[in-house]
Write a protein that holds these residues in place. Structure first.
Motif, short mmCIF file in Angstrom:
data_model
loop_
_atom_site.label_atom_id
_atom_site.label_comp_id
_atom_site.label_asym_id
_atom_site.label_seq_id
_atom_site.Cartn_x
_atom_site.Cartn_y
_atom_site.Cartn_z
N ALA A 1 -1.41 -0.95 -4.12
CA ALA A 1 -2.83 -0.25 -3.77
C ALA A 1 -2.57 1.25 -3.28
O ALA A 1 -1.74 1.47 -2.35
N SER A 2 -2.94 2.46 -3.99
CA SER A 2 -2.97 3.65 -3.50
C SER A 2 -4.09 4.41 -4.12
O SER A 2 -4.18 4.38 -5.34
N GLY A 3 -4.82 5.34 -3.43
CA GLY A 3 -5.71 6.04 -3.98
C GLY A 3 -6.58 5.78 -4.83
O GLY A 3 -6.84 6.21 -5.97
N ILE B 1 -0.50 14.59 -2.49
CA ILE B 1 -0.63 13.18 -2.73
C ILE B 1 -1.31 12.66 -1.46
O ILE B 1 -2.09 11.66 -1.47
N LEU B 2 -1.03 13.20 -0.35
CA LEU B 2 -1.43 12.72 1.06
C LEU B 2 -3.06 12.96 0.92
O LEU B 2 -3.73 12.15 1.25
N PRO C 1 0.84 -1.22 -0.02
CA PRO C 1 -0.01 0.03 0.09
C PRO C 1 0.82 1.22 -0.02
O PRO C 1 2.20 1.31 0.33
N MET C 2 0.25 2.29 -0.39
CA MET C 2 0.88 3.84 -0.38
C MET C 2 -0.61 4.58 0.11
O MET C 2 -1.44 4.53 -0.40
N GLU D 1 -8.72 4.72 3.21
CA GLU D 1 -10.04 4.03 2.83
C GLU D 1 -10.04 3.67 1.20
O GLU D 1 -10.91 2.93 0.93
N GLN D 2 -9.16 4.07 0.52
CA GLN D 2 -9.04 3.91 -0.86
C GLN D 2 -7.89 2.65 -1.12
O GLN D 2 -7.90 2.21 -2.24
#
Length: 305
Positions: A239-241, A210-211, A195-196, A217-218
């Motif tokens: 997984a990120s955003g 980006i934060l 994740p990020m 939750e994404q």
């Protein structure tokens, strides 16, 4: 098909904040009974408090779910084992383990104290080992289990100043690879999330824009898919955003160098062919690589005979 977790019991480590908290809240919302594990330390693993875990338990209970708090330090095997026993005493079983707990102690390798290297490896790698070992026999007896590791792009691809973190995060991928083979006959599936997300682990690492775009939750929907009843096995999911990818190890087609020519110079001369990624393939396990190497050797041995 709607993924739900009714009747399932989940342990989420590091669930007092960030990704772990959202994983736990969503598991509970979808019907799971959840053990909220959090040592309560700071980002570098120092200190300790049960306040964060208790707050998440309260959130879940107010929403009508079932949860208990646990303050085990995952880097201590006895505490990890006691956590699993607490879960079984309260809920009767353990179906899901999300190894999410982590700390950061970033420095360049030249300046890093070995105690800081060890501390990060103890939490990320040994914490995952200890918690998984603590649930393993229960999952075998049930003939059901879902285990999720948490890796990072730092381990998969490298990131400056994070040798301790990157080494530990790559190691949990190797742990997954082994456990997949051993767990298969008992329907224990093991996957890894990369994740990020905007959490206290990344708040001073990622740029502000980006934060704002990468809330936990994404990421959590990917995590919950990987621990669902119809989950895949041996997947590394980036997984990120709301963006997802699959990551895997690949190997180029083996290149044979005749014994009479074999030398460092010969390897250098063939290196463009050896490293031709257009020939790459995925190996399901180590035996597939061994088979490819032995097949190549024997083909050339027969041709030379």
């Amino acid at each position: 098909m709607t993924i739900r977790f009714d009747g399932r019991v989940a342990i989420v480590t590091g669930a007092g904040n960030g990704l772990g908290r959202v994983h736990a809240l969503e598991l509970a919302r979808l019907g799971a009974k959840v053990v909220i594990n959090d040592f309560g330390g700071s980002r570098d693993g120092k200190g300790g408090s049960s306040d964060a875990a208790l707050a998440v338990v309260e959130e879940i209970r107010k929403a009508g779910g079932q949860a208990i708090a646990n303050g085990a330090n995952v880097a201590d095997f006895e505490q990890a084992t006691a956590m699993v026993e607490q879960a079984k005493a309260e809920f009767g079983r353990v179906d899901i383990l999300i190894n999410n707990a982590g700390i950061l102690r970033d420095k360049t390798f030249s300046k890093m104290e070995m105690a800081d290297f060890r501390a990060v490896v103890d939490v990320h790698l040994m914490g995952s080992v200890y918690c998984t070992k603590a649930v393993w026999e229960t999952m075998r007896e049930q003939n059901y289990g879902r285990v999720l590791m948490t890796t990072s792009a730092a381990g998969l691809f490298g990131n400056f100043g994070q040798t301790n973190y990157g080494a530990a995060k790559m190691a949990v991928v190797g742990l997954m690879n082994m456990l997949v083979l051993e767990g298969k006959k008992n329907d224990i599936r093991v996957n890894t999330l990369a994740p990020m997300a905007a959490t206290r682990m990344t708040e001073d690492v990622l740029p502000e824009d980006i934060l704002k775009a990468t809330g936990p939750e994404q990421v959590t929907p990917g995590a919950l898919y990987l621990v669902s009843e119809d989950a895949p096995n041996k997947v590394i999911l980036g997984a990120s955003g709301g963006v997802f990818s699959a990551v895997r190890m690949e190997e180029t087609t083996p290149v044979y160098i005749p014994r009479q020519e074999l030398s460092p110079d010969a390897v250098a001369a063939h290196f463009a062919q050896i490293s031709d990624w257009s020939t790459s393939v995925h190996r399901d396990d180590a035996n597939h690589q061994v088979h490819a190497f032995v097949t190549t050797m024997m083909q050339h041995a027969r041709a030379a005979a």
